[in-house]
Design a protein around this motif. Structure first.
Motif, PDB file in Angstrom:
ATOM      1  N   GLY A   1      34.807  46.659  36.436  1.00 50.34           N
ATOM      2  CA  GLY A   1      35.219  46.115  35.214  1.00 50.34           C
ATOM      3  C   GLY A   1      36.152  45.109  35.232  1.00 50.34           C
ATOM      4  N   VAL A   2      37.176  45.379  36.091  1.00 51.29           N
ATOM      5  CA  VAL A   2      38.196  44.442  36.564  1.00 51.29           C
ATOM      6  C   VAL A   2      37.561  43.020  36.850  1.00 51.29           C
ATOM      7  N   LEU A   3      36.701  43.300  37.834  1.00 52.76           N
ATOM      8  CA  LEU A   3      36.181  42.210  38.425  1.00 52.76           C
ATOM      9  C   LEU A   3      35.530  41.211  37.666  1.00 52.76           C
ATOM     10  N   LEU A   4      34.753  41.853  36.814  1.00 54.87           N
ATOM     11  CA  LEU A   4      33.872  41.020  35.910  1.00 54.87           C
ATOM     12  C   LEU A   4      34.837  40.468  34.885  1.00 54.87           C
ATOM     13  N   SER A   5      35.627  40.976  34.398  1.00 53.67           N
ATOM     14  CA  SER A   5      36.680  40.789  33.262  1.00 53.67           C
ATOM     15  C   SER A   5      37.437  39.547  33.869  1.00 53.67           C
ATOM     16  N   GLU A   6      37.944  39.449  35.143  1.00 56.36           N
ATOM     17  CA  GLU A   6      38.451  38.237  35.750  1.00 56.36           C
ATOM     18  C   GLU A   6      37.735  37.105  35.857  1.00 56.36           C
ATOM     19  N   TYR A   7      36.407  37.391  36.078  1.00 57.62           N
ATOM     20  CA  TYR A   7      35.298  36.356  36.314  1.00 57.62           C
ATOM     21  C   TYR A   7      34.921  35.830  34.748  1.00 57.62           C
ATOM     22  N   ALA A   8      34.914  36.686  33.967  1.00 56.10           N
ATOM     23  CA  ALA A   8      34.799  36.285  32.414  1.00 56.10           C
ATOM     24  C   ALA A   8      36.051  35.470  31.864  1.00 56.10           C
ATOM     25  N   ASP A   9      37.264  35.775  32.165  1.00 56.00           N
ATOM     26  CA  ASP A   9      38.542  34.807  32.170  1.00 56.00           C
ATOM     27  C   ASP A   9      38.360  33.297  32.700  1.00 56.00           C
ATOM     28  N   VAL A  10      37.882  33.475  34.017  1.00 57.34           N
ATOM     29  CA  VAL A  10      37.650  32.167  34.603  1.00 57.34           C
ATOM     30  C   VAL A  10      36.471  31.285  33.875  1.00 57.34           C
ATOM     31  N   ILE A  11      35.447  31.872  33.406  1.00 56.97           N
ATOM     32  CA  ILE A  11      34.349  31.242  32.902  1.00 56.97           C
ATOM     33  C   ILE A  11      34.918  30.583  31.323  1.00 56.97           C
ATOM     34  N   GLY A  12      35.693  31.455  31.030  1.00 61.08           N
ATOM     35  CA  GLY A  12      35.871  30.978  29.463  1.00 61.08           C
ATOM     36  C   GLY A  12      37.206  29.644  29.802  1.00 61.08           C
ATOM     37  N   ARG A  13      37.816  29.824  30.750  1.00 61.86           N
ATOM     38  CA  ARG A  13      38.527  28.527  30.930  1.00 61.86           C
ATOM     39  C   ARG A  13      37.837  27.371  31.186  1.00 61.86           C
ATOM     40  N   GLN A  14      36.867  27.542  32.055  1.00 64.82           N
ATOM     41  CA  GLN A  14      35.828  26.512  32.350  1.00 64.82           C
ATOM     42  C   GLN A  14      35.236  25.834  31.497  1.00 64.82           C
ATOM     43  N   VAL A  15      34.733  26.653  30.525  1.00 69.07           N
ATOM     44  CA  VAL A  15      34.008  26.491  29.403  1.00 69.07           C
ATOM     45  C   VAL A  15      34.858  25.337  28.320  1.00 69.07           C
ATOM     46  N   ALA A  16      36.180  25.950  28.308  1.00 66.53           N
ATOM     47  CA  ALA A  16      36.991  25.099  27.300  1.00 66.53           C
ATOM     48  C   ALA A  16      37.391  23.927  28.027  1.00 66.53           C
TER      49      ALA A  16
END
Length: 307
Positions: free
Chosen positions: A62-77
């Motif tokens: 869960g930590v791993l996927l949450s961190e990747y989700a944060d990275v993806i969110g920044r990249q989308v922005a």
């Protein structure tokens, strides 16, 4: 394949510490949040959250996927910001094709002005003279090209739109001491019996000369084919003949020639901007065309002032 939206829901749950808090933050129901997490766990093949009292905490997965989700969110922005800059003409790249005599008088001042107005847009300049740049425009390898066409050419080849920039009149180039050198302006027919020095490649520019001569009732007798304005002046200076050179091609004058206006008719070539007919609207491209129009306007004013 992992669902990015569900990963972002997971990140919200991890950040808030509970399903209920994440639901309130995202505007979803707790049931919808739980269903999204369950579906993501099924995709990942591993548990992502574990209950702790009234809240939850992420597993290692869960930590791993949450961190990747944060990275993806920044990249989308970042992608949205970059896309907005591109749409607004603040960034991007334009490929331009041009011919030699348009370089100094039109392209150079236009690009200088354009870079001041659009500093984030890269411009690729390619000299194509005497090649035809229209296939590059039509097939999308170039965004814009400067071309010479007949003055009355309101259309263009299929798939290409032409926008007229300016007319470039031809001037007579005579050796010093020529019998007509004392006249301020010449009738084109006065050059009918002269030997001629060619200054143009076969194509629209040469056609502009030949068409004007035909109207004046003769066909020029070329004794030298130079296909270069500087070289043509050298042959004229040596007394081998007379020539016609467009005003934009007279940037450097040979000391042993004189330049005279030509009338009845005045040979002219028209310079156009060519763009792809189906190209999407680009503020940067329109900005570059506007800069070329301003350069053409200033060039025309200089022509009037020097005549």
């Amino acid at each position: 394949m992992l669902d990015v939206r569900r990963m972002q829901v997971l990140s919200a749950v991890v950040g808030c510490g509970s399903v209920t808090a994440a639901a309130a933050d995202l505007g979803y129901t707790p049931s919808a949040i739980s269903q999204a997490i369950a579906a993501l766990e099924k995709q990942a093949g591993v548990e992502l959250l574990e209950r702790v009292g009234r809240g939850v905490r992420p597993t290692a997965a869960g930590v791993l996927l949450s961190e990747y989700a944060d990275v993806i969110g920044r990249q989308v922005a970042e992608a949205e910001t970059a896309l907005g800059d591109l749409r607004a003409g603040r960034t991007g790249r334009l490929a331009v094709r041009y011919f030699a005599t348009a370089g100094a008088s039109l392209v150079a001042p236009a690009i200088a002005r354009f870079r001041g107005e659009h500093p984030g847009v890269q411009v690729e300049l390619k000299l194509v003279d005497p090649e035809d740049p229209l296939p590059d425009v039509k097939e999308g390898r170039a965004d814009l090209a400067l071309v010479v066409r007949p003055p009355d050419d309101s259309g263009g080849p299929e798939g290409v739109r032409l926008e007229r920039l300016l007319d470039d009149p031809y001037r007579a180039v005579l050796p010093k001491g020529h019998r007509l050198a004392g006249k301020r302006a010449l009738e084109l027919a006065e050059l009918a019996d002269e030997p001629w020095v060619g200054s143009e490649w076969p194509g629209s520019c040469l056609d502009a000369q030949l068409d004007a001569c035909a109207v004046a009732g003769f066909r020029p007798r070329f004794v030298v084919e130079s296909e270069d304005y500087v070289t043509a002046q050298g042959f004229v200076a040596a007394g081998l003949g007379v020539s016609l050179i467009p005003r934009l091609g007279l940037g450097g004058l040979h000391p042993d020639v004189v330049i005279r206006e030509v009338r009845d008719p005045e040979p002219r070539r028209a310079i156009y901007v060519a763009v792809r007919e189906t190209a999407p609207e680009q503020p940067a491209l329109r900005g570059l065309i506007d800069c070329l129009r301003e350069a053409a306007r200033l060039s025309s004013q200089a022509l009037i002032g020097s005549s």
